[in-house]
Design an enzyme around this catalytic site. Structure first.
Site, PDB file in Angstrom:
ATOM      1  N   TYR A  52     -14.192  -4.396   2.661  1.00  0.00           N
ATOM      2  CA  TYR A  52     -12.803  -4.825   2.447  1.00  0.00           C
ATOM      3  C   TYR A  52     -12.607  -6.145   3.180  1.00  0.00           C
ATOM      4  CZ  TYR A  52      -7.791  -5.293   2.464  1.00  0.00           C
ATOM      5  OH  TYR A  52      -6.535  -5.796   2.292  1.00  0.00           O
ATOM      6  N   ASP A 110     -16.900 -11.577   8.880  1.00  0.00           N
ATOM      7  CA  ASP A 110     -15.461 -11.359   8.763  1.00  0.00           C
ATOM      8  C   ASP A 110     -15.032 -10.541   9.982  1.00  0.00           C
ATOM      9  OD1 ASP A 110     -12.931 -10.455   8.304  1.00  0.00           O
ATOM     10  OD2 ASP A 110     -13.288  -9.741   6.267  1.00  0.00           O
ATOM     11  N   LYS A 113      -5.562 -11.395  12.546  1.00  0.00           N
ATOM     12  CA  LYS A 113      -4.954 -10.279  13.270  1.00  0.00           C
ATOM     13  C   LYS A 113      -4.715 -10.543  14.767  1.00  0.00           C
ATOM     14  CE  LYS A 113      -6.520  -6.733  10.017  1.00  0.00           C
ATOM     15  NZ  LYS A 113      -5.310  -6.179   9.441  1.00  0.00           N
ATOM     16  N   TYR A 126       0.823  -1.224   0.000  1.00  0.00           N
ATOM     17  CA  TYR A 126       0.000   0.000   0.000  1.00  0.00           C
ATOM     18  C   TYR A 126       0.849   1.262   0.000  1.00  0.00           C
ATOM     19  CZ  TYR A 126      -4.254  -2.634   0.401  1.00  0.00           C
ATOM     20  OH  TYR A 126      -5.294  -3.453   0.119  1.00  0.00           O
TER      21      TYR A 126
HETATM   22  C1  LIG Z   1     -12.133  -7.066   7.794  1.00  0.00           C
HETATM   23  C2  LIG Z   1     -10.869  -7.547   7.170  1.00  0.00           C
HETATM   24  N1  LIG Z   1     -10.862  -8.722   6.515  1.00  0.00           N
HETATM   25  C3  LIG Z   1      -9.750  -9.220   5.946  1.00  0.00           C
HETATM   26  C4  LIG Z   1      -8.563  -8.520   6.003  1.00  0.00           C
HETATM   27  C5  LIG Z   1      -7.343  -9.075   5.348  1.00  0.00           C
HETATM   28  O1  LIG Z   1      -6.460  -9.503   6.322  1.00  0.00           O
HETATM   29  P1  LIG Z   1      -4.911  -9.744   5.979  1.00  0.00           P
HETATM   30  O2  LIG Z   1      -4.328  -8.395   5.724  1.00  0.00           O
HETATM   31  O3  LIG Z   1      -4.377 -10.389   7.218  1.00  0.00           O
HETATM   32  O4  LIG Z   1      -4.856 -10.638   4.797  1.00  0.00           O
HETATM   33  C6  LIG Z   1      -8.515  -7.291   6.674  1.00  0.00           C
HETATM   34  C7  LIG Z   1      -7.269  -6.534   6.752  1.00  0.00           C
HETATM   35  O5  LIG Z   1      -7.204  -5.409   7.178  1.00  0.00           O
HETATM   36  C8  LIG Z   1      -9.702  -6.787   7.268  1.00  0.00           C
HETATM   37  O6  LIG Z   1      -9.731  -5.626   7.908  1.00  0.00           O
END
Ligand SMILES: Cc1ncc(COP(=O)(O)O)c(C=O)c1O
Length: 431
Positions: A150, A238, A267, A22
């Site tokens: 996202y 998610d 995370k 990014y």
């Molecule tokens: C809600 C959500 N899902 C999926 C992801 C993707 O996670 P990763 O960056 O560990 O692949 C993120 C990343 O910020 C996220 O905020």
């Protein structure tokens, strides 16, 4: 030629060989040279200390260098560092799966391990697509997601995410997905339109992170659950960002009192110490893959699936989440920052101050900015690089999403540190 300044040396070597995520390398400042981290503080190579107000991309849950997590990882590395997870198992994976099943919303009974948030989402999508095939409804392939959604950067996750602005170059290769505003009428209209092609609904429950910390009410989530149930559509939560206390409860779904059909976690799963993710599913999903035909299996896996060191970190982190009531502590930190901001932000320059658990955000009212394709909006709006620079001068790591300034610090953040974060946000908003 090496200089005497270790920070400059590191940045120069980085500039020669690294490609950052990014990052527009043609435009942005040199990266921070970070030499260490403890608690909520990052130490820079030039000796400065910076408060990590965004938990290093929303991952660091307790604080950097949490000894209980680090010790568990070290001990595990010496006991069993890595073993494949196809045709083998180990105590850490089984124990972690048991604990996640016990602590997650009712009905989630199977745990599929992977590596990061994006892969956890890929796994959820693939389970649902193949599950419909096992149920003799192979035409159900279109997922509905929210505008601004996202869910990660792999192709499946990109396909269901809002393409603008991150995924536009890849849009021609992405598969079909439907998008609706976070509004029940809009969602039901879209699902009606999809009819028998609808595969399921995916949502970042309560807080849409990358879209700019957009918040929904628990009622909306309950209504969405009811819509999915009525239509027999799997609801995928998610919780990659919201999981493990960020929204003031262990999971955002708990705030609304709902149970999704599949749930993605990453995370904070390991306390942010090492990469690992899981996708939880219901027994009916797992059972649909059982057969005498090898071809009916779920053919998905990664080299480091259920990595023992990740499992050890996650188990130690989960203990701490419960012992220290991390959701309550994050909520208290969020409330403290929110109170400061509510009292001190200038309404002429800011709008939409909002808080959910340990996440606090507001929008800067900034003049329109332009890029090569016209007026820049959303993530590309404003001058986040200038804001980041100014925040670092104030001793705080902040990373605005376009014109949205937010904080999401780790649970070890003291009241005094929370006050410093709030003060930096006020200063940034004052120009
Ligand atoms: C809600 C959500 N899902 C999926 C992801 C993707 O996670 P990763 O960056 O560990 O692949 C993120 C990343 O910020 C996220 O905020």
């Amino acid at each position: 030629m090496p200089t005497k300044d270790p920070a400059q040396d590191l940045v120069a070597r980085d500039a020669a060989v690294c490609w950052h995520p990014y990052t527009q390398h043609g435009l942005e400042d040199a990266p921070l040279a970070v030499t260490g981290a403890r608690g909520a503080t990052l130490t820079l190579a030039d000796g400065r200390e910076v408060l990590d107000a965004i938990s290093s991309w929303w991952a660091v849950l307790h604080g950097h260098g949490e000894p209980r997590v680090a010790e568990a990882m070290a001990a595990q590395a010496l006991r069993l560092d890595h073993v494949l997870f196809a045709g083998a198992t180990h105590e850490g994976a089984v124990r972690l799966a048991e604990r996640l099943v016990e602590l997650s919303p009712t009905g989630l009974e199977r745990v599929f391990f992977s590596d990061d948030g994006s892969t956890a989402v890929e796994v959820a999508l693939k389970i649902v697509v193949q599950w419909w095939q096992h149920k003799q409804q192979p035409g159900r392939r279109v997922f509905l997601a929210l505008e601004g959604a996202y869910h990660g950067d792999t192709f499946g996750a990109m396909s269901i995410g809002d393409p603008d602005p991150f995924f536009l170059p890849f849009a021609p290769l992405c598969f079909e997905a439907a998008r609706a505003k976070p509004d029940l009428a809009a969602i039901t209209a879209k699902l009606d339109e999809l009819g028998q092609r609808a595969a399921g609904v995916i949502i970042e429950p309560l807080v849409q992170g990358a879209a700019g910390m957009l918040m929904q009410t628990p009622e909306f989530l309950r209504d969405l659950r009811a819509v999915c149930t009525e239509r027999g559509l799997p609801l995928i939560a998610d919780e990659v960002m919201t999981g493990f206390g960020r929204t003031g409860a262990l999971f955002a779904c708990d705030v609304a009192g709902i149970a999704p059909d599949l749930m993605c976690l990453a995370k904070g799963l390991t306390g942010g110490a090492t990469p690992m993710s899981v996708t939880l599913a219901r027994a009916e999903h797992f059972d649909a893959f059982l057969s005498q035909d090898r071809g009916d299996a779920f053919f998905h896996g990664h080299t480091f699936t259920a990595h023992p060191i990740g499992c050890a970190a996650a188990l130690a982190s989960l203990d701490l989440v419960l012992e220290r009531d991390v959701p309550a502590r994050l909520e208290a930190i969020g409330a403290r920052i929110h109170a400061h901001l509510a009292a001190e932000l200038d309404p002429a320059h800011t709008t939409d101050l909002r808080q959910r658990g340990g996440i606090v955000a507001f929008d800067l009212v900034a003049p329109a900015t332009k890029n090569s394709s016209g007026e820049a909006t959303g993530y590309l709006a404003g001058d986040p690089a200038a804001l980041r620079r100014r925040a670092i001068e104030l001793g705080v790591l902040l990373r605005p999403l376009g014109n949205v300034l937010y904080a999401m610090p780790p649970a070890c953040t003291t009241d005094a540190e929370a006050d410093r974060i709030a003060a930096a946000m006020v200063a940034l908003a004052s120009g």
